[in-house]
Design a protein around this motif. Sequence first.
Motif, PDB file in Angstrom:
ATOM      1  N   PRO A 139       0.835  -1.220   0.000  1.00  0.00           N
ATOM      2  CA  PRO A 139       0.000   0.000   0.000  1.00  0.00           C
ATOM      3  C   PRO A 139       0.861   1.258   0.000  1.00  0.00           C
ATOM      4  N   VAL A 140       0.424   2.279  -0.714  1.00  0.00           N
ATOM      5  CA  VAL A 140       1.115   3.560  -0.809  1.00  0.00           C
ATOM      6  C   VAL A 140       0.242   4.631  -0.169  1.00  0.00           C
ATOM      7  N   PRO A 141       0.773   5.389   0.798  1.00  0.00           N
ATOM      8  CA  PRO A 141      -0.070   6.412   1.441  1.00  0.00           C
ATOM      9  C   PRO A 141      -0.293   7.581   0.492  1.00  0.00           C
ATOM     10  N   PRO A 142      -1.463   8.182   0.528  1.00  0.00           N
ATOM     11  CA  PRO A 142      -1.718   9.367  -0.316  1.00  0.00           C
ATOM     12  C   PRO A 142      -0.978  10.583   0.218  1.00  0.00           C
ATOM     13  N   ILE A 143      -0.245  11.279  -0.647  1.00  0.00           N
ATOM     14  CA  ILE A 143       0.489  12.494  -0.277  1.00  0.00           C
ATOM     15  C   ILE A 143      -0.024  13.623  -1.156  1.00  0.00           C
ATOM     16  N   GLN A 144      -0.517  14.685  -0.549  1.00  0.00           N
ATOM     17  CA  GLN A 144      -1.123  15.785  -1.271  1.00  0.00           C
ATOM     18  C   GLN A 144      -0.279  17.055  -1.105  1.00  0.00           C
ATOM     19  N   GLY A 145      -0.450  17.976  -2.024  1.00  0.00           N
ATOM     20  CA  GLY A 145       0.149  19.309  -1.881  1.00  0.00           C
ATOM     21  C   GLY A 145       1.600  19.396  -2.263  1.00  0.00           C
ATOM     22  N   PHE A 146       2.110  18.471  -3.073  1.00  0.00           N
ATOM     23  CA  PHE A 146       3.515  18.507  -3.462  1.00  0.00           C
ATOM     24  C   PHE A 146       3.702  18.812  -4.936  1.00  0.00           C
ATOM     25  N   SER A 147       2.712  19.331  -5.602  1.00  0.00           N
ATOM     26  CA  SER A 147       2.890  19.761  -6.980  1.00  0.00           C
ATOM     27  C   SER A 147       3.592  21.111  -7.001  1.00  0.00           C
ATOM     28  N   ALA A 148       4.405  21.349  -8.018  1.00  0.00           N
ATOM     29  CA  ALA A 148       5.182  22.586  -8.092  1.00  0.00           C
ATOM     30  C   ALA A 148       4.258  23.778  -8.310  1.00  0.00           C
ATOM     31  N   PRO A 149       4.298  24.789  -7.447  1.00  0.00           N
ATOM     32  CA  PRO A 149       3.401  25.952  -7.595  1.00  0.00           C
ATOM     33  C   PRO A 149       3.953  26.968  -8.583  1.00  0.00           C
ATOM     34  N   VAL A 150       4.231  26.555  -9.824  1.00  0.00           N
ATOM     35  CA  VAL A 150       4.767  27.438 -10.853  1.00  0.00           C
ATOM     36  C   VAL A 150       3.702  27.616 -11.922  1.00  0.00           C
ATOM     37  N   ASN A 151       3.283  28.861 -12.149  1.00  0.00           N
ATOM     38  CA  ASN A 151       2.271  29.146 -13.160  1.00  0.00           C
ATOM     39  C   ASN A 151       2.760  30.134 -14.208  1.00  0.00           C
ATOM     40  N   ALA A 152       3.714  31.001 -13.821  1.00  0.00           N
ATOM     41  CA  ALA A 152       4.196  32.015 -14.754  1.00  0.00           C
ATOM     42  C   ALA A 152       5.443  31.506 -15.472  1.00  0.00           C
ATOM     43  N   ILE A 153       5.643  31.975 -16.705  1.00  0.00           N
ATOM     44  CA  ILE A 153       6.825  31.598 -17.478  1.00  0.00           C
ATOM     45  C   ILE A 153       8.037  32.323 -16.903  1.00  0.00           C
ATOM     46  N   PRO A 154       9.125  31.607 -16.530  1.00  0.00           N
ATOM     47  CA  PRO A 154      10.300  32.274 -15.955  1.00  0.00           C
ATOM     48  C   PRO A 154      11.060  33.069 -17.008  1.00  0.00           C
ATOM     49  N   ASN A 155      11.912  33.956 -16.513  1.00  0.00           N
ATOM     50  CA  ASN A 155      12.733  34.781 -17.394  1.00  0.00           C
ATOM     51  C   ASN A 155      13.800  33.904 -18.047  1.00  0.00           C
ATOM     52  N   PRO A 156      13.902  33.899 -19.378  1.00  0.00           N
ATOM     53  CA  PRO A 156      14.897  33.043 -20.040  1.00  0.00           C
ATOM     54  C   PRO A 156      16.288  33.643 -20.101  1.00  0.00           C
ATOM     55  N   ASP A 157      16.490  34.877 -19.599  1.00  0.00           N
ATOM     56  CA  ASP A 157      17.791  35.528 -19.713  1.00  0.00           C
ATOM     57  C   ASP A 157      18.801  34.867 -18.778  1.00  0.00           C
ATOM     58  N   LEU A 158      20.091  34.990 -19.144  1.00  0.00           N
ATOM     59  CA  LEU A 158      21.166  34.517 -18.289  1.00  0.00           C
ATOM     60  C   LEU A 158      21.324  35.446 -17.096  1.00  0.00           C
ATOM     61  N   VAL A 159      21.583  34.879 -15.930  1.00  0.00           N
ATOM     62  CA  VAL A 159      21.690  35.655 -14.705  1.00  0.00           C
ATOM     63  C   VAL A 159      23.084  36.254 -14.596  1.00  0.00           C
ATOM     64  N   GLY A 160      23.145  37.539 -14.227  1.00  0.00           N
ATOM     65  CA  GLY A 160      24.418  38.174 -13.924  1.00  0.00           C
ATOM     66  C   GLY A 160      25.211  38.657 -15.107  1.00  0.00           C
ATOM     67  N   VAL A 161      24.669  38.587 -16.331  1.00  0.00           N
ATOM     68  CA  VAL A 161      25.383  39.059 -17.508  1.00  0.00           C
ATOM     69  C   VAL A 161      24.447  39.936 -18.324  1.00  0.00           C
ATOM     70  N   ALA A 162      25.052  40.805 -19.134  1.00  0.00           N
ATOM     71  CA  ALA A 162      24.268  41.614 -20.063  1.00  0.00           C
ATOM     72  C   ALA A 162      23.847  40.735 -21.239  1.00  0.00           C
ATOM     73  N   GLN A 163      22.569  40.751 -21.549  1.00  0.00           N
ATOM     74  CA  GLN A 163      22.068  39.880 -22.614  1.00  0.00           C
ATOM     75  C   GLN A 163      22.573  40.332 -23.980  1.00  0.00           C
ATOM     76  N   GLN A 164      22.751  41.599 -24.159  1.00  0.00           N
ATOM     77  CA  GLN A 164      23.263  42.164 -25.409  1.00  0.00           C
ATOM     78  C   GLN A 164      24.256  43.263 -25.047  1.00  0.00           C
ATOM     79  N   PRO A 165      25.323  43.433 -25.778  1.00  0.00           N
ATOM     80  CA  PRO A 165      25.698  42.615 -26.932  1.00  0.00           C
ATOM     81  C   PRO A 165      26.468  41.378 -26.482  1.00  0.00           C
ATOM     82  N   PHE A 166      26.579  40.408 -27.392  1.00  0.00           N
ATOM     83  CA  PHE A 166      27.435  39.264 -27.144  1.00  0.00           C
ATOM     84  C   PHE A 166      28.898  39.694 -27.313  1.00  0.00           C
ATOM     85  N   VAL A 167      29.753  39.178 -26.448  1.00  0.00           N
ATOM     86  CA  VAL A 167      31.177  39.523 -26.451  1.00  0.00           C
ATOM     87  C   VAL A 167      31.950  38.325 -26.998  1.00  0.00           C
ATOM     88  N   GLY A 168      32.605  38.529 -28.143  1.00  0.00           N
ATOM     89  CA  GLY A 168      33.385  37.454 -28.746  1.00  0.00           C
ATOM     90  C   GLY A 168      34.655  37.178 -27.956  1.00  0.00           C
TER      91      GLY A 168
END
Length: 671
Positions: A107-136
Amino acid sequence: MLGSRSVALALSASIFGTSLLWGGAAFAQTPAPAQSAAPMQTPLAAPSAPPTQNAMPAQTPPPTQYQPPAPPAGSQPTTLPGTTRPAGGNLQSGGNPPPPIPPVLPPVPPIQGFSAPVNAIPNPDLVGVAQQPFVGLALQDAIAMALQRNTQLAVAQSNRRIANYQIIAAKGAYDVNFQLVPSFSHSVAPVISPFSTTVSGGPVTTDTAGATAGIRGLTAQGGTYSAGLVATRVNSDSAYNSYNPYYETALQFAITQPLARGRAIDQPRLQIQLAAINSSVATSNALAQASSTVVQVEDAYFDLVSAWQNVAIQEEGLRNAGAQAQSNARLAARGVVAPTDIVEANTQVNVFQDNVYAAIQNVQRVQTQLKQLLLANPSDPVWFANLVPTTPVAQVPQEPPLDALINSAIQNRPEVAQLRAQRQESDLNLAFAKDQLKPQLDLALGYTSTGFAGNPLNPLSNPLFAFLGAIAPPGALAGFPTPPGYQTGSFGQSFQNAFDNRFPTYNAQLTFSIPIGQHTGKADVAIAQEQERQVQINETMLVQRFRSEAVNAIQGLREAQYRVLAARSAREAAQRVLLGEQRRFQAGTSTTFLVLQRQLDVANQEGRELQAQTDLDKAIVELNRVSGGLFAQNGIDASALGNATLNAAGPASILPPITPVAAPQVRRSPQ
């Protein structure tokens, strides 16, 4: 014929490599078409409700007892404990097989309330860097920055200079030691005999002032030497002194030379040679650290190439999945496909969107890893740059012969220099230990030239002479000789007498000493011999390691080339299959499921090709590392590694002052 070749290449691709998924993301080598810097924004599907737990039966029927088949004819029957033999025959004689064991589901006990509470689309940008311009960033520039600014190299270079300073410190044992000791004393001696008193019968007062100056040191042959000068002025009112004041001086020279133990090598010479060996080891360590840094930079650089190309692959897959979802929506609106086809296409869109986020996260991870190798200052503006590799893929080198690769490693690898330094150290320790078994036989020679001068007193002022003069016949004391004239004077005359060698003293001494048993010396020799044997074993291990690395490097280069060819053929075949499946879908002879599967196959094969190309680039780096040609291949002068970073560092700490700051709280609120 062409179709057979494509199938064969596809089969070889499945043999020589496997697809590498990165959080569901795949890698490929082919350049992606022009695209925007930000990935496609696609709404995520709403999170589904947690699955409902099925009620388990109150009781589970006991499993049927397992009955093994009868053994072959002629064999001894064996019955397992707790089992019975079947009534029928075995399978070979046509009997029925035993029934399967029913599954046991706890038997497996029922566990409730553990679904991820994420509804909004996260920011796809890289953290801590300027997105533009790219540095070669070119590969050679990355290597140069790492060698100039890498903190580990700075420490290695600092240790190298410390080792050189230790050589200078060890040579300090031969520095000449100059010593100057001025002194003064005043004493009043009680009258304890008729001969320790003044003319008036009171206590004797003596004032002594002087200075001693000298030098001492060690000779390069293990001896010691010393030279000194002594000057003393004595003023005493004793009734029995012939001079007051008088001046004593002396010139002293001494030398001791070992004739047995310590003649060939002693502790100072041992330390100097060990310091020189440590300097060589520190240099080798710096070169090894530099070699490791170059390898890490090149590997991270090619990983960044792969990471950015993987983002392009996943975004291309996302665009294709989005186009398929829109096509299915139009077809469903006309009733051509079932509504479930729309759900399948949207699921594929969400899968590729997840892959895009995973690919972006990998870019951030690899960029940070590369920057940690390149930068020394936490406030360097390069930390905020969005780096893009610009150096093209390296040409595949000619495969070297195995023996030539091993010989190159022995000649150029810093590990060999480290081992040679260990050999020198063990030889030196053994020579010193054997020297300590010799007896001590030291020859000591000394020379002292004494000077004396003073103010002579009238002999009749001496009470004893006055008494003798009173009782002796007239002229009886006239026969006493007077002191020589060169003893009359002060310090100048006293030093003149010393330099004229008027009062010399010569001495010679031979010291012989040997411990009975020599337990310590014999043990030290045995330890040094064991250390030499260890070095010999390490040399064998190093050559074996070089051979193993050379074999693996050549084989890895071959295998990487095979994988690139196979993955390229598999990717081309998958693209052709996708194109044909899309045409069949448009003609109504295929399904959405098959089209989506072909899209995943293309992304996976592109990822395999990309990973194979990255592994080939790293295999070339490994080949250069094994051969010891990393510095020559990249034009690196290892004589000043890490100096820029070390010189830029100051004595002040760059850490901010300690201030109490509350940590951000992360809580899960009840749903």
